[in-house]
Design a protein around this motif. Structure first.
Motif, PDB file in Angstrom:
ATOM      1  N   GLY A  73     -66.008 -32.883 -56.885  1.00 17.57           N
ATOM      2  CA  GLY A  73     -66.179 -34.240 -56.219  1.00 17.57           C
ATOM      3  C   GLY A  73     -64.748 -34.069 -55.113  1.00 17.57           C
ATOM      4  O   GLY A  73     -64.490 -33.034 -55.152  1.00 17.57           O
ATOM      5  N   PRO A  74     -64.969 -35.549 -54.731  1.00 21.02           N
ATOM      6  CA  PRO A  74     -63.860 -36.013 -53.426  1.00 21.02           C
ATOM      7  C   PRO A  74     -62.400 -35.663 -54.235  1.00 21.02           C
ATOM      8  O   PRO A  74     -62.564 -36.495 -55.618  1.00 21.02           O
ATOM      9  N   THR A  75     -61.367 -35.741 -53.684  1.00 17.79           N
ATOM     10  CA  THR A  75     -59.967 -35.068 -54.406  1.00 17.79           C
ATOM     11  C   THR A  75     -59.527 -36.735 -53.326  1.00 17.79           C
ATOM     12  O   THR A  75     -59.100 -35.876 -51.858  1.00 17.79           O
ATOM     13  N   ALA A  76     -57.885 -36.498 -54.247  1.00 20.99           N
ATOM     14  CA  ALA A  76     -57.045 -36.995 -53.067  1.00 20.99           C
ATOM     15  C   ALA A  76     -56.836 -35.977 -52.066  1.00 20.99           C
ATOM     16  O   ALA A  76     -55.877 -36.255 -50.854  1.00 20.99           O
ATOM     17  N   ALA A  77     -56.055 -35.227 -52.566  1.00 24.71           N
ATOM     18  CA  ALA A  77     -55.590 -33.839 -51.644  1.00 24.71           C
ATOM     19  C   ALA A  77     -56.037 -33.901 -50.777  1.00 24.71           C
ATOM     20  O   ALA A  77     -55.663 -33.643 -49.570  1.00 24.71           O
ATOM     21  N   PHE A  78     -57.865 -34.322 -50.101  1.00 22.28           N
ATOM     22  CA  PHE A  78     -58.366 -34.282 -48.947  1.00 22.28           C
ATOM     23  C   PHE A  78     -58.067 -35.953 -47.723  1.00 22.28           C
ATOM     24  O   PHE A  78     -58.309 -35.468 -47.168  1.00 22.28           O
ATOM     25  N   VAL A  79     -57.358 -36.829 -48.846  1.00 22.73           N
ATOM     26  CA  VAL A  79     -57.321 -37.930 -47.817  1.00 22.73           C
ATOM     27  C   VAL A  79     -57.021 -37.257 -46.307  1.00 22.73           C
ATOM     28  O   VAL A  79     -57.338 -37.603 -44.864  1.00 22.73           O
ATOM     29  N   ILE A  80     -55.654 -37.024 -46.392  1.00 28.28           N
ATOM     30  CA  ILE A  80     -55.051 -36.550 -45.557  1.00 28.28           C
ATOM     31  C   ILE A  80     -56.161 -35.848 -44.220  1.00 28.28           C
ATOM     32  O   ILE A  80     -55.886 -36.458 -43.214  1.00 28.28           O
ATOM     33  N   VAL A  81     -56.614 -35.215 -44.807  1.00 31.13           N
ATOM     34  CA  VAL A  81     -56.824 -33.934 -43.687  1.00 31.13           C
ATOM     35  C   VAL A  81     -58.612 -35.348 -42.429  1.00 31.13           C
ATOM     36  O   VAL A  81     -59.009 -35.398 -41.823  1.00 31.13           O
ATOM     37  N   VAL A  82     -59.315 -35.411 -44.132  1.00 37.94           N
ATOM     38  CA  VAL A  82     -60.518 -36.174 -43.916  1.00 37.94           C
ATOM     39  C   VAL A  82     -60.609 -37.105 -42.981  1.00 37.94           C
ATOM     40  O   VAL A  82     -61.012 -37.426 -41.846  1.00 37.94           O
ATOM     41  N   TYR A  83     -59.293 -38.126 -43.346  1.00 41.47           N
ATOM     42  CA  TYR A  83     -58.442 -38.914 -42.300  1.00 41.47           C
ATOM     43  C   TYR A  83     -58.814 -38.827 -41.111  1.00 41.47           C
ATOM     44  O   TYR A  83     -59.307 -39.370 -39.811  1.00 41.47           O
ATOM     45  N   GLY A  84     -57.715 -37.444 -40.936  1.00 46.48           N
ATOM     46  CA  GLY A  84     -57.482 -37.293 -38.947  1.00 46.48           C
ATOM     47  C   GLY A  84     -58.978 -35.985 -38.703  1.00 46.48           C
ATOM     48  O   GLY A  84     -58.726 -36.955 -37.462  1.00 46.48           O
ATOM     49  N   VAL A  85     -59.073 -36.386 -39.395  1.00 47.24           N
ATOM     50  CA  VAL A  85     -61.164 -35.714 -38.636  1.00 47.24           C
ATOM     51  C   VAL A  85     -61.617 -36.705 -38.012  1.00 47.24           C
ATOM     52  O   VAL A  85     -61.743 -36.096 -37.391  1.00 47.24           O
ATOM     53  N   ILE A  86     -61.858 -37.671 -38.945  1.00 52.04           N
ATOM     54  CA  ILE A  86     -62.762 -38.819 -38.491  1.00 52.04           C
ATOM     55  C   ILE A  86     -62.401 -39.434 -37.356  1.00 52.04           C
ATOM     56  O   ILE A  86     -62.664 -39.936 -36.697  1.00 52.04           O
ATOM     57  N   GLN A  87     -60.696 -39.317 -37.357  1.00 51.85           N
ATOM     58  CA  GLN A  87     -60.212 -40.194 -36.703  1.00 51.85           C
ATOM     59  C   GLN A  87     -60.778 -39.641 -35.298  1.00 51.85           C
ATOM     60  O   GLN A  87     -60.535 -40.637 -33.751  1.00 51.85           O
ATOM     61  N   GLN A  88     -60.005 -38.231 -35.489  1.00 52.77           N
ATOM     62  CA  GLN A  88     -60.314 -37.354 -34.345  1.00 52.77           C
ATOM     63  C   GLN A  88     -61.724 -37.552 -33.208  1.00 52.77           C
ATOM     64  O   GLN A  88     -61.813 -37.284 -32.365  1.00 52.77           O
ATOM     65  N   HIS A  89     -62.745 -36.938 -34.509  1.00 54.04           N
ATOM     66  CA  HIS A  89     -64.035 -35.907 -34.049  1.00 54.04           C
ATOM     67  C   HIS A  89     -65.079 -37.287 -34.848  1.00 54.04           C
ATOM     68  O   HIS A  89     -66.672 -37.150 -34.241  1.00 54.04           O
ATOM     69  N   GLY A  90     -64.760 -38.138 -35.539  1.00 56.97           N
ATOM     70  CA  GLY A  90     -65.390 -39.331 -35.747  1.00 56.97           C
ATOM     71  C   GLY A  90     -66.321 -38.375 -37.190  1.00 56.97           C
ATOM     72  O   GLY A  90     -65.721 -37.642 -37.626  1.00 56.97           O
ATOM     73  N   TYR A  91     -66.869 -39.566 -38.016  1.00 51.32           N
ATOM     74  CA  TYR A  91     -67.649 -38.980 -39.033  1.00 51.32           C
ATOM     75  C   TYR A  91     -68.412 -37.575 -39.107  1.00 51.32           C
ATOM     76  O   TYR A  91     -68.919 -37.185 -39.417  1.00 51.32           O
ATOM     77  N   ASP A  92     -69.831 -38.071 -37.676  1.00 54.83           N
ATOM     78  CA  ASP A  92     -70.359 -36.859 -37.805  1.00 54.83           C
ATOM     79  C   ASP A  92     -69.791 -35.394 -36.867  1.00 54.83           C
ATOM     80  O   ASP A  92     -70.017 -34.659 -37.813  1.00 54.83           O
ATOM     81  N   GLY A  93     -68.508 -35.560 -36.177  1.00 54.70           N
ATOM     82  CA  GLY A  93     -67.309 -34.025 -36.653  1.00 54.70           C
ATOM     83  C   GLY A  93     -66.991 -33.762 -38.151  1.00 54.70           C
ATOM     84  O   GLY A  93     -67.250 -32.629 -38.157  1.00 54.70           O
ATOM     85  N   LEU A  94     -66.339 -34.566 -39.025  1.00 53.45           N
ATOM     86  CA  LEU A  94     -66.426 -34.714 -40.512  1.00 53.45           C
ATOM     87  C   LEU A  94     -67.718 -33.853 -41.007  1.00 53.45           C
ATOM     88  O   LEU A  94     -67.402 -32.569 -41.572  1.00 53.45           O
ATOM     89  N   LEU A  95     -68.418 -34.828 -40.836  1.00 46.70           N
ATOM     90  CA  LEU A  95     -69.840 -33.602 -41.817  1.00 46.70           C
ATOM     91  C   LEU A  95     -70.540 -32.404 -41.070  1.00 46.70           C
ATOM     92  O   LEU A  95     -70.846 -31.790 -41.704  1.00 46.70           O
ATOM     93  N   LEU A  96     -69.922 -32.480 -39.630  1.00 48.19           N
ATOM     94  CA  LEU A  96     -70.542 -30.777 -39.315  1.00 48.19           C
ATOM     95  C   LEU A  96     -68.835 -29.557 -39.815  1.00 48.19           C
ATOM     96  O   LEU A  96     -69.658 -28.704 -40.026  1.00 48.19           O
ATOM     97  N   ALA A  97     -67.899 -30.446 -39.851  1.00 47.60           N
ATOM     98  CA  ALA A  97     -67.065 -29.585 -40.413  1.00 47.60           C
ATOM     99  C   ALA A  97     -66.526 -28.596 -41.786  1.00 47.60           C
ATOM    100  O   ALA A  97     -66.023 -27.761 -42.277  1.00 47.60           O
ATOM    101  N   THR A  98     -67.067 -29.716 -42.610  1.00 47.11           N
ATOM    102  CA  THR A  98     -67.606 -29.833 -43.950  1.00 47.11           C
ATOM    103  C   THR A  98     -68.290 -28.739 -44.058  1.00 47.11           C
ATOM    104  O   THR A  98     -68.424 -27.527 -45.283  1.00 47.11           O
TER     105      THR A  98
END
Length: 415
Positions: A73-98
């Protein structure tokens, strides 16, 4: 490359096994419910994204994985990475990166690269894990103290500066609710470790806020009502330029997911005396991340704390993890309005505990008492994780560790 589920079923699966898996799956779901939402909020998105991830990815990781007891599932280890990707590329960018990260993990598993984790030195693993813990703590200051901030910067130093500028806006009642939840979690861990401390703390904090009409921000106040159904799957927008732009983020997500999941498997093996299959585990992580992205979820990996909870609750095999996802779906369908009443300060307290558990204080002390090159690598990896980038931290830390091993060693004196 055979999933553990098939092995367990071939060995014979009885009603007694199902009962054990149902009880352990329910136990883990109770732990995962507030945790998945808290991780999503800390990652800069809405709480339902965490639930979607735990349901979709959690089911697939257990059904297709190479560990008998892994919970995904989602883990705290991803917080730093996910937050940065959303800030830089938006949530749609996070979906594509995932989605891209899932493909990379799938390929890594098919190429049988699962054993490569053993080449990452322990000081590097301890350093980046502790760095992630510090970063998680830094993301919870706003909600723990009730600071009035429209946006929180992604960079660590800028984040601290923003908190300092907003220090005068802190809310005493919010801080008290956070401290209450934190105290309940700690007390239950000391005296009633088998009880679901996270959910009990969130429940008591929620009751106090609602019964006393306290001015403490809740999930519904910030995000509105939590959806009580899963979204339809869909592809994010894809273009060649977008793929190239998001490749570094996808590689970081894949690297972290692979390391975290295999570490969780190794620790589960130590707890149970069994042996995981690393390559099929990477394949399952790849499939799970692809599916999570298609349903609008977050990156997923093996969750060590939930996996350990699963083992302690008496799980027989992967069906427990699959049922954990099914129970979470039932909770989402039936209890979404109640979950919207959770105070954000209490969720922040939950993540403070998670960050402390991740901090590896005992391992840091042990490394500090050992050879100085190992401690130097740990400190450098920790600093780079906090200040720069997780991938840079792992690459530089690993390279430095092996370089230091090439230095002449001091002579050993006999007594």
């Amino acid at each position: 490359m055979l999933p553990k589920l098939i092995t367990v079923l071939r060995d014979g699966y009885t009603l007694a096994h199902l009962r054990k898996d149902a009880l352990s799956g329910l136990t883990v779901a109770i732990v995962a419910l507030p945790l998945a939402m808290a991780i999503a909020i800390a990652s800069g998105t809405t709480p339902d994204k965490g639930l979607i991830t735990a349901i979709i990815a959690g089911f697939l990781i257990s059904a297709l994985g190479g560990s008998r007891h892994q919970i995904g599932g989602p883990t705290a280890a991803f917080v730093i990475v996910v937050y940065g990707v959303i800030q830089q590329h938006g949530y749609d960018g996070l979906l594509l990166a995932t989605l891209m990260a899932g493909l990379l993990l799938l390929v890594a598993g098919l190429l049988r690269l699962g054993s490569l984790i053993r080449f990452i030195p322990n000081p590097v693993i301890t350093g980046f894990t502790a760095g992630i813990a510090v970063t998680i703590l830094s993301t919870q200051v706003k909600d723990f103290f009730g600071l009035k901030l429209e946006t929180v910067p992604a960079e660590f130093i800028a984040k601290l500066a923003a908190y300092a500028g907003a220090a005068g806006s802190f809310q005493a009642i919010t801080l008290l609710i956070a401290l209450l939840a934190l105290g309940i979690i700690i007390a239950l861990r000391l005296w009633r470790p088998a009880w679901p401390g996270f959910l009990i703390a969130i429940g008591i904090a929620t009751l106090l806020v609602q019964l006393l009409h306290l001015p403490v921000e809740t999930i519904a106040d910030r995000f509105g009502a939590i959806p009580n159904s899963l979204p339809a799957p869909s592809l994010p927008a894809i273009s060649a330029a977008r793929l190239l732009e998001l490749l570094p983020s996808a590689a970081t997500i894949a690297l972290l997911a692979g390391i975290e999941s295999l570490l969780s498997c190794v620790i589960a093996d130590a707890m149970t005396g069994r042996k995981h299959r690393s390559n099929i585990e990477l394949v399952s992580q790849g499939v799970a991340n692809i599916a999570s992205a298609l349903f609008g979820g977050l990156p997923a990996t093996g969750a060590l704390a939930r996996t350990a909870t699963n083992i302690r609750a008496g799980a027989h095999g992967p069906v427990s993890g699959m049922l954990h996802a099914a129970f979470l779906l039932v909770f989402m369908l039936a209890l979404a309005p109640l979950a919207g009443l959770f105070p954000l300060a209490a969720l922040a307290a939950l993540l403070v505990v998670v960050a402390w558990n991740m901090s590896e204080i005992h391992q840091i002390k042990r490394t500090a008492q050992g050879p100085w090159p190992d401690f130097l690598v740990l400190l450098l990896t920790l600093a780079l994780t906090i200040l720069l980038d997780l991938t840079i931290a792992i690459v530089v830390g690993t390279a430095l560790s092996y370089a230091l091993k090439l230095l002449p060693q001091p002579p050993q004196h006999r007594a």
